[in-house]
Design a protein around this motif. Sequence first.
Motif, short mmCIF file in Angstrom:
data_model
loop_
_atom_site.label_atom_id
_atom_site.label_comp_id
_atom_site.label_asym_id
_atom_site.label_seq_id
_atom_site.Cartn_x
_atom_site.Cartn_y
_atom_site.Cartn_z
N GLY A 40 0.78 -1.23 0.00
CA GLY A 40 0.00 0.00 0.00
C GLY A 40 0.81 1.27 0.00
O GLY A 40 0.35 2.30 0.50
N VAL A 41 2.01 1.23 -0.58
CA VAL A 41 2.90 2.40 -0.62
C VAL A 41 2.90 2.99 -2.02
O VAL A 41 2.82 2.26 -3.02
N LYS A 42 3.01 4.30 -2.13
CA LYS A 42 2.98 4.99 -3.42
C LYS A 42 4.30 5.71 -3.68
O LYS A 42 5.08 5.94 -2.75
N GLY A 43 4.52 6.07 -4.94
CA GLY A 43 5.76 6.76 -5.25
C GLY A 43 5.83 7.25 -6.67
O GLY A 43 4.84 7.23 -7.42
N THR A 44 7.03 7.67 -7.06
CA THR A 44 7.28 8.36 -8.31
C THR A 44 8.48 7.73 -9.01
O THR A 44 9.46 7.36 -8.36
N PHE A 45 8.40 7.63 -10.35
CA PHE A 45 9.48 7.07 -11.15
C PHE A 45 9.96 8.14 -12.13
O PHE A 45 9.16 8.71 -12.88
N ASN A 46 11.26 8.41 -12.09
CA ASN A 46 11.87 9.50 -12.84
C ASN A 46 12.51 8.94 -14.11
O ASN A 46 13.40 8.08 -14.04
N VAL A 47 12.06 9.43 -15.26
CA VAL A 47 12.32 8.77 -16.53
C VAL A 47 13.01 9.71 -17.51
O VAL A 47 12.55 10.82 -17.75
N SER A 48 14.11 9.22 -18.10
CA SER A 48 14.77 9.91 -19.22
C SER A 48 14.19 9.33 -20.50
O SER A 48 14.55 8.21 -20.91
N SER A 49 13.32 10.07 -21.15
CA SER A 49 12.53 9.52 -22.27
C SER A 49 13.35 9.32 -23.54
O SER A 49 12.84 8.74 -24.50
N GLY A 50 14.61 9.76 -23.55
CA GLY A 50 15.44 9.57 -24.74
C GLY A 50 16.27 8.31 -24.71
O GLY A 50 16.96 8.00 -25.70
N ILE A 51 16.24 7.54 -23.63
CA ILE A 51 17.14 6.39 -23.53
C ILE A 51 16.46 5.14 -22.95
O ILE A 51 16.98 4.49 -22.04
N TYR A 52 15.30 4.79 -23.50
CA TYR A 52 14.71 3.49 -23.18
C TYR A 52 15.55 2.37 -23.81
O TYR A 52 16.29 2.60 -24.77
N ARG A 53 15.39 1.16 -23.28
CA ARG A 53 16.00 -0.02 -23.93
C ARG A 53 15.32 -0.25 -25.28
O ARG A 53 14.11 -0.01 -25.42
N GLU A 54 16.06 -0.71 -26.24
CA GLU A 54 15.51 -0.93 -27.58
C GLU A 54 14.45 -2.03 -27.56
O GLU A 54 14.62 -3.06 -26.90
N GLU A 55 13.35 -1.79 -28.25
CA GLU A 55 12.27 -2.77 -28.33
C GLU A 55 12.80 -4.08 -28.90
O GLU A 55 13.62 -4.10 -29.82
N GLY A 56 12.33 -5.20 -28.35
CA GLY A 56 12.71 -6.51 -28.86
C GLY A 56 14.00 -7.06 -28.29
O GLY A 56 14.40 -8.18 -28.63
N THR A 57 14.66 -6.31 -27.42
CA THR A 57 15.91 -6.78 -26.80
C THR A 57 15.64 -7.29 -25.40
O THR A 57 14.64 -6.96 -24.78
N GLU A 58 16.56 -8.09 -24.89
CA GLU A 58 16.45 -8.65 -23.56
C GLU A 58 17.08 -7.71 -22.54
O GLU A 58 18.03 -6.98 -22.85
N PRO A 59 16.56 -7.70 -21.30
CA PRO A 59 17.13 -6.84 -20.24
C PRO A 59 18.42 -7.41 -19.68
O PRO A 59 18.47 -7.98 -18.59
N GLU A 60 19.49 -7.24 -20.40
CA GLU A 60 20.78 -7.82 -20.03
C GLU A 60 21.64 -6.81 -19.29
O GLU A 60 21.43 -5.61 -19.34
N GLY A 61 22.66 -7.34 -18.61
CA GLY A 61 23.62 -6.48 -17.91
C GLY A 61 23.14 -6.10 -16.53
O GLY A 61 22.08 -6.51 -16.06
N GLY A 62 23.95 -5.29 -15.87
CA GLY A 62 23.69 -4.95 -14.48
C GLY A 62 22.74 -3.78 -14.29
O GLY A 62 22.32 -3.51 -13.16
N TRP A 63 22.42 -3.05 -15.37
CA TRP A 63 21.60 -1.84 -15.22
C TRP A 63 20.60 -1.74 -16.37
O TRP A 63 20.52 -0.72 -17.07
N PRO A 64 19.80 -2.77 -16.61
CA PRO A 64 18.89 -2.75 -17.76
C PRO A 64 17.74 -1.78 -17.57
O PRO A 64 17.19 -1.65 -16.48
N ARG A 65 17.38 -1.10 -18.65
CA ARG A 65 16.24 -0.19 -18.62
C ARG A 65 15.00 -0.89 -19.19
O ARG A 65 15.10 -1.94 -19.83
N LEU A 66 13.88 -0.28 -18.97
CA LEU A 66 12.64 -0.72 -19.60
C LEU A 66 12.61 -0.26 -21.06
O LEU A 66 13.19 0.78 -21.41
N THR A 67 11.93 -1.02 -21.91
CA THR A 67 11.59 -0.49 -23.23
C THR A 67 10.42 0.47 -23.04
O THR A 67 9.74 0.47 -22.00
#
Length: 283
Positions: A40-67
């Motif tokens: 039941g906790v709420k919050g905020t996610f801070n997003v750099s919209s120019g650097i999402y992970r490329e669509e169709g790729t796997e979330p590899e490595g130690g710091w993967p981003r969302l597509t």
Amino acid sequence: MCIRDSNMRFPGGVKKALTLSYDDANYDDMKLMDMMDEYGVKGTFNVSSGIYREEGTEPEGGWPRLTLSEAQKHYKEHGVEIAVHGLEHRNFTTLTDAELNYEIAADRANLEMQYGMVVRGAAYPYGAYDDRSAAALRANGIKYCRTVNTRDDFELPEDWLHLRATAHHNDPYLGALADKFLELDPDTPKLFYLWGHTAEFRRDGNWDVIEGFLKRMGGRQDIWYATNIEICEYHMAYKALEYSVSPQSRMVYNPSAKQIWLSENTWSGEKLYSVKPGETLSY
């Protein structure tokens, strides 16, 4: 005592609030949001919209981003706030005025189109900021911006564009701070603000830290669980209240669209008031 000298209370009259702030649109945000919903906790996610992970790729490595498609699906499903983190996550203090304005304005515009919400918050990339950065954010309609500096007194910020958190989740004193916050019965409103990156849980193998924190802090009747912007705008609405000039008239007007709670100390104890949007309250 005049209500002008009263203390703000959070919605429902509670004295404490809790919020989270996580950066970089990491792939592991999905796991954290599941935990937040569970407790039941709420919050905020801070997003750099120019650097999402490329669509169709796997979330590899130690710091993967969302597509982008993953981010849109899961952030919307969980109903979190999305905030500016710089279009390309560049250090605001090293940019020209034109670059700085573009980094903020383009990120905000992208996020609004991508998530269908009016974006009013931010977190400084790398935690780097100066007065010029704050002025550029203000000029672009940003109401608050989180630094990586911390304060352990649980006070609300004096300047929401220089917002300091309570702690990072890897703070060795996190448990002690949580206990201290839970034990508080304060006269003035208090805020626990936790920040970090969910990729750090992947890197450090310490998901138990955040789950333990959420389990300890969540689901309580004496805490308001809110996003960053909800707390910021509530505080601003409280400060915008207007009072009658004479202490004998004892009136307060709420020009905002938010219901605001106040506490007045009387000889018989604490008295709570609620001022509805557009209402003039006589007390």
